[in-house]
Design a protein around this motif. Structure first.
Motif, PDB file in Angstrom:
ATOM      1  N   VAL A 145     -51.880 -53.183   0.352  1.00 15.56           N
ATOM      2  CA  VAL A 145     -51.664 -54.531   0.876  1.00 15.56           C
ATOM      3  C   VAL A 145     -51.565 -55.589  -0.227  1.00 15.56           C
ATOM      4  CG1 VAL A 145     -54.082 -55.169   1.249  1.00 15.56           C
ATOM      5  CG2 VAL A 145     -52.327 -56.067   2.757  1.00 15.56           C
ATOM      6  N   HIS A 146     -52.239 -55.386  -1.332  1.00 13.77           N
ATOM      7  CA  HIS A 146     -52.224 -56.390  -2.400  1.00 13.77           C
ATOM      8  C   HIS A 146     -51.275 -56.043  -3.543  1.00 13.77           C
ATOM      9  CE1 HIS A 146     -55.332 -58.736  -0.579  1.00 13.77           C
ATOM     10  NE2 HIS A 146     -56.129 -57.702  -0.503  1.00 13.77           N
ATOM     11  N   LYS A 147     -50.580 -54.938  -3.414  1.00 14.37           N
ATOM     12  CA  LYS A 147     -49.641 -54.550  -4.467  1.00 14.37           C
ATOM     13  C   LYS A 147     -48.283 -55.195  -4.210  1.00 14.37           C
ATOM     14  CE  LYS A 147     -51.808 -50.164  -5.526  1.00 14.37           C
ATOM     15  NZ  LYS A 147     -51.684 -48.719  -5.512  1.00 14.37           N
ATOM     16  N   ALA A 148     -47.625 -55.564  -5.282  1.00 15.90           N
ATOM     17  CA  ALA A 148     -46.281 -56.129  -5.160  1.00 15.90           C
ATOM     18  C   ALA A 148     -45.336 -55.044  -4.652  1.00 15.90           C
ATOM     19  CB  ALA A 148     -45.813 -56.654  -6.509  1.00 15.90           C
ATOM     20  N   ARG A 149     -44.505 -55.427  -3.705  1.00 20.74           N
ATOM     21  CA  ARG A 149     -43.556 -54.472  -3.141  1.00 20.74           C
ATOM     22  C   ARG A 149     -42.171 -55.094  -3.116  1.00 20.74           C
ATOM     23  NH1 ARG A 149     -46.922 -52.987   2.055  1.00 20.74           N
ATOM     24  NH2 ARG A 149     -47.798 -55.003   1.643  1.00 20.74           N
ATOM     25  N   ASP A 150     -41.206 -54.276  -3.369  1.00 16.73           N
ATOM     26  CA  ASP A 150     -39.820 -54.732  -3.402  1.00 16.73           C
ATOM     27  C   ASP A 150     -39.133 -54.286  -2.115  1.00 16.73           C
ATOM     28  OD1 ASP A 150     -37.490 -55.869  -4.318  1.00 16.73           O
ATOM     29  OD2 ASP A 150     -36.898 -54.104  -5.472  1.00 16.73           O
ATOM     30  N   PHE A 151     -39.425 -54.998  -1.027  1.00 14.36           N
ATOM     31  CA  PHE A 151     -38.862 -54.663   0.275  1.00 14.36           C
ATOM     32  C   PHE A 151     -37.674 -55.557   0.579  1.00 14.36           C
ATOM     33  CE2 PHE A 151     -43.127 -53.164   2.314  1.00 14.36           C
ATOM     34  CZ  PHE A 151     -43.031 -51.966   1.637  1.00 14.36           C
ATOM     35  N   ASN A 152     -36.784 -55.039   1.403  1.00  9.37           N
ATOM     36  CA  ASN A 152     -35.723 -55.890   1.937  1.00  9.37           C
ATOM     37  C   ASN A 152     -36.250 -56.549   3.219  1.00  9.37           C
ATOM     38  OD1 ASN A 152     -35.372 -54.120   4.163  1.00  9.37           O
ATOM     39  ND2 ASN A 152     -33.898 -52.884   3.030  1.00  9.37           N
ATOM     40  N   ASN A 153     -35.444 -57.418   3.811  1.00 11.40           N
ATOM     41  CA  ASN A 153     -35.880 -58.149   5.012  1.00 11.40           C
ATOM     42  C   ASN A 153     -36.325 -57.211   6.127  1.00 11.40           C
ATOM     43  OD1 ASN A 153     -35.886 -60.862   4.488  1.00 11.40           O
ATOM     44  ND2 ASN A 153     -33.763 -61.173   5.077  1.00 11.40           N
ATOM     45  N   GLU A 154     -35.573 -56.165   6.347  1.00 10.47           N
ATOM     46  CA  GLU A 154     -35.891 -55.231   7.431  1.00 10.47           C
ATOM     47  C   GLU A 154     -37.236 -54.545   7.188  1.00 10.47           C
ATOM     48  OE1 GLU A 154     -34.080 -51.117   9.189  1.00 10.47           O
ATOM     49  OE2 GLU A 154     -32.638 -52.704   8.699  1.00 10.47           O
ATOM     50  N   GLN A 155     -37.485 -54.157   5.953  1.00  7.32           N
ATOM     51  CA  GLN A 155     -38.752 -53.500   5.630  1.00  7.32           C
ATOM     52  C   GLN A 155     -39.930 -54.465   5.786  1.00  7.32           C
ATOM     53  OE1 GLN A 155     -37.254 -52.262   1.792  1.00  7.32           O
ATOM     54  NE2 GLN A 155     -37.575 -50.099   2.329  1.00  7.32           N
ATOM     55  N   TRP A 156     -39.738 -55.722   5.371  1.00  4.39           N
ATOM     56  CA  TRP A 156     -40.804 -56.715   5.556  1.00  4.39           C
ATOM     57  C   TRP A 156     -41.075 -56.926   7.042  1.00  4.39           C
ATOM     58  CZ3 TRP A 156     -44.250 -57.547   2.201  1.00  4.39           C
ATOM     59  CH2 TRP A 156     -43.968 -57.627   0.836  1.00  4.39           C
ATOM     60  N   ALA A 157     -40.012 -56.971   7.832  1.00  2.00           N
ATOM     61  CA  ALA A 157     -40.172 -57.155   9.280  1.00  2.00           C
ATOM     62  C   ALA A 157     -40.927 -55.974   9.890  1.00  2.00           C
ATOM     63  CB  ALA A 157     -38.808 -57.327   9.942  1.00  2.00           C
ATOM     64  N   GLU A 158     -40.616 -54.765   9.439  1.00  3.88           N
ATOM     65  CA  GLU A 158     -41.322 -53.580   9.931  1.00  3.88           C
ATOM     66  C   GLU A 158     -42.803 -53.626   9.547  1.00  3.88           C
ATOM     67  OE1 GLU A 158     -39.172 -50.252   8.317  1.00  3.88           O
ATOM     68  OE2 GLU A 158     -37.445 -50.592   9.634  1.00  3.88           O
ATOM     69  N   GLU A 159     -43.075 -54.019   8.313  1.00  7.96           N
ATOM     70  CA  GLU A 159     -44.467 -54.128   7.865  1.00  7.96           C
ATOM     71  C   GLU A 159     -45.213 -55.193   8.669  1.00  7.96           C
ATOM     72  OE1 GLU A 159     -46.512 -52.432   5.291  1.00  7.96           O
ATOM     73  OE2 GLU A 159     -44.982 -51.106   6.096  1.00  7.96           O
ATOM     74  N   ASN A 160     -44.538 -56.289   8.947  1.00 12.80           N
ATOM     75  CA  ASN A 160     -45.165 -57.352   9.730  1.00 12.80           C
ATOM     76  C   ASN A 160     -45.466 -56.874  11.146  1.00 12.80           C
ATOM     77  OD1 ASN A 160     -46.132 -60.051  10.054  1.00 12.80           O
ATOM     78  ND2 ASN A 160     -44.310 -60.457  11.276  1.00 12.80           N
ATOM     79  N   GLU A 161     -44.536 -56.144  11.728  1.00 16.45           N
ATOM     80  CA  GLU A 161     -44.749 -55.610  13.077  1.00 16.45           C
ATOM     81  C   GLU A 161     -45.929 -54.635  13.089  1.00 16.45           C
ATOM     82  OE1 GLU A 161     -42.276 -52.945  16.267  1.00 16.45           O
ATOM     83  OE2 GLU A 161     -41.173 -54.491  15.168  1.00 16.45           O
ATOM     84  N   ARG A 162     -46.024 -53.837  12.059  1.00 20.57           N
ATOM     85  CA  ARG A 162     -47.132 -52.881  11.947  1.00 20.57           C
ATOM     86  C   ARG A 162     -48.466 -53.608  11.768  1.00 20.57           C
ATOM     87  NH1 ARG A 162     -49.644 -49.109   8.161  1.00 20.57           N
ATOM     88  NH2 ARG A 162     -48.908 -50.236   6.344  1.00 20.57           N
ATOM     89  N   LEU A 163     -48.428 -54.759  11.123  1.00 19.52           N
ATOM     90  CA  LEU A 163     -49.643 -55.530  10.839  1.00 19.52           C
ATOM     91  C   LEU A 163     -50.110 -56.368  12.034  1.00 19.52           C
ATOM     92  CD1 LEU A 163     -51.628 -56.263   8.536  1.00 19.52           C
ATOM     93  CD2 LEU A 163     -50.049 -58.103   7.907  1.00 19.52           C
ATOM     94  N   GLN A 164     -49.223 -56.690  12.941  1.00 18.09           N
ATOM     95  CA  GLN A 164     -49.542 -57.585  14.058  1.00 18.09           C
ATOM     96  C   GLN A 164     -50.808 -57.208  14.833  1.00 18.09           C
ATOM     97  OE1 GLN A 164     -48.266 -60.582  15.172  1.00 18.09           O
ATOM     98  NE2 GLN A 164     -47.134 -60.575  13.249  1.00 18.09           N
ATOM     99  N   PRO A 165     -51.022 -55.941  15.180  1.00 14.27           N
ATOM    100  CA  PRO A 165     -52.237 -55.598  15.937  1.00 14.27           C
ATOM    101  C   PRO A 165     -53.534 -55.917  15.188  1.00 14.27           C
ATOM    102  CG  PRO A 165     -50.663 -53.787  16.018  1.00 14.27           C
ATOM    103  CD  PRO A 165     -50.135 -54.784  15.030  1.00 14.27           C
ATOM    104  N   GLU A 166     -53.447 -56.026  13.883  1.00 14.71           N
ATOM    105  CA  GLU A 166     -54.645 -56.327  13.100  1.00 14.71           C
ATOM    106  C   GLU A 166     -55.158 -57.741  13.363  1.00 14.71           C
ATOM    107  OE1 GLU A 166     -56.508 -54.251  11.469  1.00 14.71           O
ATOM    108  OE2 GLU A 166     -55.109 -52.595  11.693  1.00 14.71           O
TER     109      GLU A 166
END
Length: 147
Positions: free
Chosen positions: A101-122
């Motif tokens: 979670v604290h590591k820099a990641r080189d995601f595209n928009n779609e990957q960031w959106a997927e990560e955000n969706e995965r994080l929502q239940p938290e």
């Protein structure tokens, strides 16, 4: 000289483009901040939980008839222990589910959106944990006659 200015301009444009945060990454960061805000609200209560448990244990161990009844004291102590365990379990689960979670990641928009969706239940999970901590502390303080 003209080549240097052109090269510098191209370099400046490339550097500035790399530092932009995409809208999806910003949403992810906002979600992550909300999750951590709930955690950060509850974390300072961990010491208070330990203090309240100690006070309850003293009253429970006393031989005198207590007011409130020992049963209420025991229930309040158990509730504090459960809230403490809830916080510890939440932190363990979160760190296992989001180790990078604290590591820099080189995601595209779609990957960031997927990560955000995965994080929502938290969000609701962290809020539930925070509420559990706050409620158990409030109940214990009330039973002990503290503010």
């Amino acid at each position: 000289m003209k080549k240097i200015i052109v090269l510098f301009s191209v370099f400046a444009v490339l550097v500035s483009c790399q530092n932009e945060t995409s809208p999806a990454e910003k949403e992810y960061n906002d979600t992550l901040k909300e999750v951590f805000d709930y955690h950060d609200e509850a974390m300072p209560k961990m010491g208070e939980i330990a203090d309240l448990i100690a006070k309850l244990e003293v009253q429970i161990a006393s031989d005198s008839d207590s007011n409130p009844p020992k049963e209420e004291l025991v229930m309040a102590k158990e509730r504090l222990e459960q809230a403490h365990d809830h916080m510890m379990a939440w932190m363990k689960d979160f760190s296992e589910n989001y180790p990078d979670v604290h590591k820099a990641r080189d995601f595209n928009n779609e990957q960031w959106a997927e990560e955000n969706e995965r994080l929502q239940p938290e969000i609701s999970s962290a809020k539930e944990m925070r509420d559990d901590v706050f409620e158990s502390v409030a109940k214990a303080k009330k039973i002990l006659g503290e503010k």
